[in-house]
Design a protein around this motif. Structure first.
Motif, PDB file in Angstrom:
ATOM      1  N   GLY A 272      -7.049  10.612  13.825  1.00  0.00           N
ATOM      2  CA  GLY A 272      -6.444  10.795  12.508  1.00  0.00           C
ATOM      3  C   GLY A 272      -6.143   9.513  11.760  1.00  0.00           C
ATOM      4  O   GLY A 272      -5.700   9.564  10.610  1.00  0.00           O
ATOM      5  N   GLY A 273      -6.381   8.371  12.389  1.00  0.00           N
ATOM      6  CA  GLY A 273      -6.116   7.118  11.709  1.00  0.00           C
ATOM      7  C   GLY A 273      -7.148   6.832  10.631  1.00  0.00           C
ATOM      8  O   GLY A 273      -8.120   7.577  10.462  1.00  0.00           O
ATOM      9  N   GLY A 274      -6.923   5.724   9.907  1.00  0.00           N
ATOM     10  CA  GLY A 274      -7.857   5.352   8.860  1.00  0.00           C
ATOM     11  C   GLY A 274      -7.266   4.308   7.951  1.00  0.00           C
ATOM     12  O   GLY A 274      -6.207   3.745   8.226  1.00  0.00           O
ATOM     13  N   LEU A 275      -7.973   4.071   6.860  1.00  0.00           N
ATOM     14  CA  LEU A 275      -7.533   3.124   5.836  1.00  0.00           C
ATOM     15  C   LEU A 275      -6.884   3.911   4.703  1.00  0.00           C
ATOM     16  O   LEU A 275      -7.496   4.859   4.182  1.00  0.00           O
ATOM     17  CB  LEU A 275      -8.732   2.322   5.311  1.00  0.00           C
ATOM     18  CG  LEU A 275      -8.480   1.412   4.111  1.00  0.00           C
ATOM     19  CD1 LEU A 275      -7.480   0.322   4.472  1.00  0.00           C
ATOM     20  CD2 LEU A 275      -9.789   0.820   3.629  1.00  0.00           C
ATOM     21  N   VAL A 276      -5.691   3.514   4.327  1.00  0.00           N
ATOM     22  CA  VAL A 276      -4.977   4.223   3.277  1.00  0.00           C
ATOM     23  C   VAL A 276      -4.242   3.217   2.410  1.00  0.00           C
ATOM     24  O   VAL A 276      -3.847   2.150   2.889  1.00  0.00           O
ATOM     25  CB  VAL A 276      -3.997   5.255   3.894  1.00  0.00           C
ATOM     26  CG1 VAL A 276      -2.914   4.579   4.716  1.00  0.00           C
ATOM     27  CG2 VAL A 276      -3.391   6.158   2.828  1.00  0.00           C
ATOM     28  N   GLN A 277      -4.077   3.538   1.150  1.00  0.00           N
ATOM     29  CA  GLN A 277      -3.350   2.653   0.237  1.00  0.00           C
ATOM     30  C   GLN A 277      -1.850   2.780   0.460  1.00  0.00           C
ATOM     31  O   GLN A 277      -1.369   3.826   0.917  1.00  0.00           O
ATOM     32  CB  GLN A 277      -3.698   2.991  -1.205  1.00  0.00           C
ATOM     33  CG  GLN A 277      -5.123   2.665  -1.586  1.00  0.00           C
ATOM     34  CD  GLN A 277      -5.373   2.876  -3.067  1.00  0.00           C
ATOM     35  OE1 GLN A 277      -4.640   3.578  -3.755  1.00  0.00           O
ATOM     36  NE2 GLN A 277      -6.428   2.251  -3.572  1.00  0.00           N
TER      37      GLN A 277
ATOM     38  N   SER B  59       4.478   7.907   2.638  1.00  0.00           N
ATOM     39  CA  SER B  59       4.986   6.674   2.009  1.00  0.00           C
ATOM     40  C   SER B  59       4.652   5.449   2.865  1.00  0.00           C
ATOM     41  O   SER B  59       5.507   4.596   3.134  1.00  0.00           O
ATOM     42  CB  SER B  59       6.503   6.771   1.813  1.00  0.00           C
ATOM     43  OG  SER B  59       6.841   7.882   1.008  1.00  0.00           O
ATOM     44  N   LEU B  60       3.414   5.382   3.268  1.00  0.00           N
ATOM     45  CA  LEU B  60       2.995   4.308   4.177  1.00  0.00           C
ATOM     46  C   LEU B  60       3.107   2.945   3.519  1.00  0.00           C
ATOM     47  O   LEU B  60       2.893   2.795   2.302  1.00  0.00           O
ATOM     48  CB  LEU B  60       1.573   4.550   4.658  1.00  0.00           C
ATOM     49  CG  LEU B  60       1.463   5.603   5.771  1.00  0.00           C
ATOM     50  CD1 LEU B  60       0.054   6.156   5.872  1.00  0.00           C
ATOM     51  CD2 LEU B  60       1.912   5.012   7.100  1.00  0.00           C
ATOM     52  N   LYS B  61       3.438   1.957   4.345  1.00  0.00           N
ATOM     53  CA  LYS B  61       3.609   0.580   3.887  1.00  0.00           C
ATOM     54  C   LYS B  61       2.651  -0.330   4.664  1.00  0.00           C
ATOM     55  O   LYS B  61       2.245   0.012   5.786  1.00  0.00           O
ATOM     56  CB  LYS B  61       5.046   0.128   4.158  1.00  0.00           C
ATOM     57  CG  LYS B  61       6.113   0.986   3.519  1.00  0.00           C
ATOM     58  CD  LYS B  61       7.503   0.518   3.910  1.00  0.00           C
ATOM     59  CE  LYS B  61       8.580   1.374   3.271  1.00  0.00           C
ATOM     60  NZ  LYS B  61       9.946   0.918   3.631  1.00  0.00           N
ATOM     61  N   PRO B  62       2.311  -1.470   4.107  1.00  0.00           N
ATOM     62  CA  PRO B  62       1.425  -2.394   4.842  1.00  0.00           C
ATOM     63  C   PRO B  62       1.946  -2.744   6.232  1.00  0.00           C
ATOM     64  O   PRO B  62       1.153  -2.923   7.165  1.00  0.00           O
ATOM     65  CB  PRO B  62       1.393  -3.619   3.927  1.00  0.00           C
ATOM     66  CG  PRO B  62       1.591  -3.064   2.555  1.00  0.00           C
ATOM     67  CD  PRO B  62       2.574  -1.935   2.740  1.00  0.00           C
TER      68      PRO B  62
ATOM     69  N   THR C 272      -4.550   1.479   8.995  1.00  0.00           N
ATOM     70  CA  THR C 272      -4.532   0.294   8.150  1.00  0.00           C
ATOM     71  C   THR C 272      -4.034   0.685   6.767  1.00  0.00           C
ATOM     72  O   THR C 272      -4.611   1.576   6.130  1.00  0.00           O
ATOM     73  CB  THR C 272      -5.919  -0.341   8.043  1.00  0.00           C
ATOM     74  OG1 THR C 272      -6.408  -0.660   9.352  1.00  0.00           O
ATOM     75  CG2 THR C 272      -5.870  -1.616   7.206  1.00  0.00           C
ATOM     76  N   VAL C 273      -2.958   0.038   6.343  1.00  0.00           N
ATOM     77  CA  VAL C 273      -2.370   0.322   5.025  1.00  0.00           C
ATOM     78  C   VAL C 273      -2.599  -0.906   4.149  1.00  0.00           C
ATOM     79  O   VAL C 273      -2.010  -1.967   4.377  1.00  0.00           O
ATOM     80  CB  VAL C 273      -0.877   0.643   5.125  1.00  0.00           C
ATOM     81  CG1 VAL C 273      -0.331   1.052   3.751  1.00  0.00           C
ATOM     82  CG2 VAL C 273      -0.635   1.749   6.149  1.00  0.00           C
ATOM     83  N   SER C 274      -3.458  -0.745   3.182  1.00  0.00           N
ATOM     84  CA  SER C 274      -3.825  -1.892   2.356  1.00  0.00           C
ATOM     85  C   SER C 274      -4.372  -1.406   1.022  1.00  0.00           C
ATOM     86  O   SER C 274      -5.022  -0.360   0.953  1.00  0.00           O
ATOM     87  CB  SER C 274      -4.876  -2.739   3.078  1.00  0.00           C
ATOM     88  OG  SER C 274      -5.341  -3.787   2.240  1.00  0.00           O
TER      89      SER C 274
END
Length: 122
Positions: free
Chosen positions: A8-13, A84-87, A119-121
């Protein structure tokens, strides 16, 4: 032989959401307290959230109000809803479990699954 498969992981803003899943096999899942952990580059693994067999939850202070741990004993699966993901949430996320809630909090397990990268970016 316990097996743990995280997904379920991934790249998200920043500000986005992800839902992680961890399927457990080889142990009696319903008797285990379960935990989600994360390890960022250059840092030690830390416990993020735990859930007891009775559904009692506990969270790392920095994720309280943003993350929610839950479990489905019929599917031998534990989830982590992350909003509300943060870097600074960027890390590899793992799950694990034990009949002892203290052992889950300590997180000193010999076996770990492969984890799932978050990854939150922007």
């Amino acid at each position: 032989q316990v097996q743990l498969v995280e997904s379920g992981g991934g790249l998200v803003q920043p500000g986005g959401s992800l839902r992680l899943s961890c399927e457990s096999s080889g142990s009696i899942f319903s008797r285990n307290c379960m935990g989600w952990y994360r390890q960022a580059p250059g840092k030690q693994r830390e416990v993020v959230a735990t859930i007891t067999t009775d559904g009692l939850t506990n969270y790392l202070d920095s994720v309280k109000g943003r993350f929610t741990i839950s479990r489905d004993n019929a599917k031998n699966t534990v989830y982590l809803q992350m909003d509300s993901l943060k870097p600074e949430d960027t890390a590899v996320y793992y799950c694990n479990g034990d009949p002892s809630p203290l052992e889950v909090v300590l997180g000193k397990f010999d076996y770990w699954g492969q984890g799932t990268q978050v990854t939150v970016s922007s």
